[in-house]
Design an enzyme around this catalytic site. Sequence first.
Site, PDB file in Angstrom:
ATOM      1  N   ASP A  82     -10.660  -2.709  -2.476  1.00 38.93           N
ATOM      2  CA  ASP A  82      -9.456  -3.555  -1.852  1.00 38.93           C
ATOM      3  C   ASP A  82      -9.317  -1.702  -1.448  1.00 38.93           C
ATOM      4  OD1 ASP A  82      -7.042  -4.139  -0.940  1.00 38.93           O
ATOM      5  OD2 ASP A  82      -5.927  -3.744  -2.517  1.00 38.93           O
TER       6      ASP A  82
ATOM      7  N   ASP B   3      -5.282  -0.694  -0.257  1.00 40.06           N
ATOM      8  CA  ASP B   3      -4.088  -0.434  -0.610  1.00 40.06           C
ATOM      9  C   ASP B   3      -3.888  -0.357  -2.148  1.00 40.06           C
ATOM     10  OD1 ASP B   3      -3.550  -0.415   2.542  1.00 40.06           O
ATOM     11  OD2 ASP B   3      -2.311  -2.337   2.109  1.00 40.06           O
TER      12      ASP B   3
ATOM     13  N   THR C 262      -1.431   3.803   0.491  1.00 42.27           N
ATOM     14  CA  THR C 262      -0.175   3.167   1.658  1.00 42.27           C
ATOM     15  C   THR C 262       0.727   2.156   1.194  1.00 42.27           C
ATOM     16  OG1 THR C 262      -1.515   1.120   1.954  1.00 42.27           O
ATOM     17  CG2 THR C 262      -2.441   3.530   3.112  1.00 42.27           C
TER      18      THR C 262
ATOM     19  N   LYS D 214       2.126  -7.361  -2.804  1.00 41.34           N
ATOM     20  CA  LYS D 214       0.624  -6.573  -3.184  1.00 41.34           C
ATOM     21  C   LYS D 214      -0.577  -7.967  -2.998  1.00 41.34           C
ATOM     22  CE  LYS D 214       2.094  -2.962  -6.087  1.00 41.34           C
ATOM     23  NZ  LYS D 214       1.312  -2.271  -7.427  1.00 41.34           N
TER      24      LYS D 214
ATOM     25  N   ALA E 271      -7.365  -7.077   3.339  1.00 36.73           N
ATOM     26  CA  ALA E 271      -5.570  -7.696   4.153  1.00 36.73           C
ATOM     27  C   ALA E 271      -5.488  -7.052   4.918  1.00 36.73           C
ATOM     28  CB  ALA E 271      -5.048  -8.496   2.806  1.00 36.73           C
TER      29      ALA E 271
ATOM     30  N   GLU F 104      -9.893  -3.341  -7.902  1.00 34.08           N
ATOM     31  CA  GLU F 104      -8.116  -3.649  -7.206  1.00 34.08           C
ATOM     32  C   GLU F 104      -7.273  -3.938  -7.903  1.00 34.08           C
ATOM     33  OE1 GLU F 104      -6.644  -6.195  -5.105  1.00 34.08           O
ATOM     34  OE2 GLU F 104      -8.182  -6.588  -3.726  1.00 34.08           O
ATOM     35  N   ASP F 105      -5.946  -3.892  -7.254  1.00 37.55           N
ATOM     36  CA  ASP F 105      -5.049  -3.292  -7.829  1.00 37.55           C
ATOM     37  C   ASP F 105      -4.364  -4.389  -7.763  1.00 37.55           C
ATOM     38  OD1 ASP F 105      -3.502  -3.006  -5.421  1.00 37.55           O
ATOM     39  OD2 ASP F 105      -2.431  -2.032  -5.965  1.00 37.55           O
TER      40      ASP F 105
END
Length: 222
Positions: free
Chosen positions: A10, A12, A18, A46, A116, A170-171
């Site tokens: 991912d 961000d 960001t 998110k 995304a 991923e976060d």
Amino acid sequence: MTKIKACLFDLDGVIVDTAKYHYLAWRRLAKELGFDFTEEHNERLKGISRMDSLEILLEVGGLTLDENVKVKLAEKKNNWYCEYIAKMTPDEILPGTKEFLELLRGNKIKIALGSASKNSMSILTNVGLVNHFDAIVDGNNITHAKPDPQVFLLGAKELGVAPEECVVFEDARAGIEAAINAGMYSVGIGDPKILNKANIVVSSLKEMTLEKLNSQIYCKGA
């Protein structure tokens, strides 16, 4: 053994932060619309698409607007966001990220972006990371937002790697669920309580090594 052949990231909160610029732009839009949009509200945004994010913001503000107005508001938010990210530099790459990407490349593990964001190319160009990725799949290529697995499945397809040979970094909870839905392994970047469905959770890519990836992600095949 099922050997990992590709890593999908991912953008961000994993490669760069960001998220703060998204929040500044969404909060600015909310203030223009007459209500406050807090960091707690922002947590709900998110890993999801721009229009889905707008729907949540409008829900917070108790507003119902027609589609034409919503499209214009989303464009306004994105223009503000683009102003912020246009000033990004390589100093904004998150700790350990560049080193880990180079470690993967040195060990012939393929690398893809699965985000995304529709601004991923601008961001990666500004921070000097475009050439670190073998494939870039983002909001310009997909029609379904996470937790739908589309972005990661497309990334695996671009790389020519089977989903079960991929690890997603991923976060966001929605991103981890997308990885699971894609049949991939996952590494959560952030809070273990939020990302408890991931195979591993670390605070940043600075903690990642091939040894950790191998020992905790590899699994016995049938």
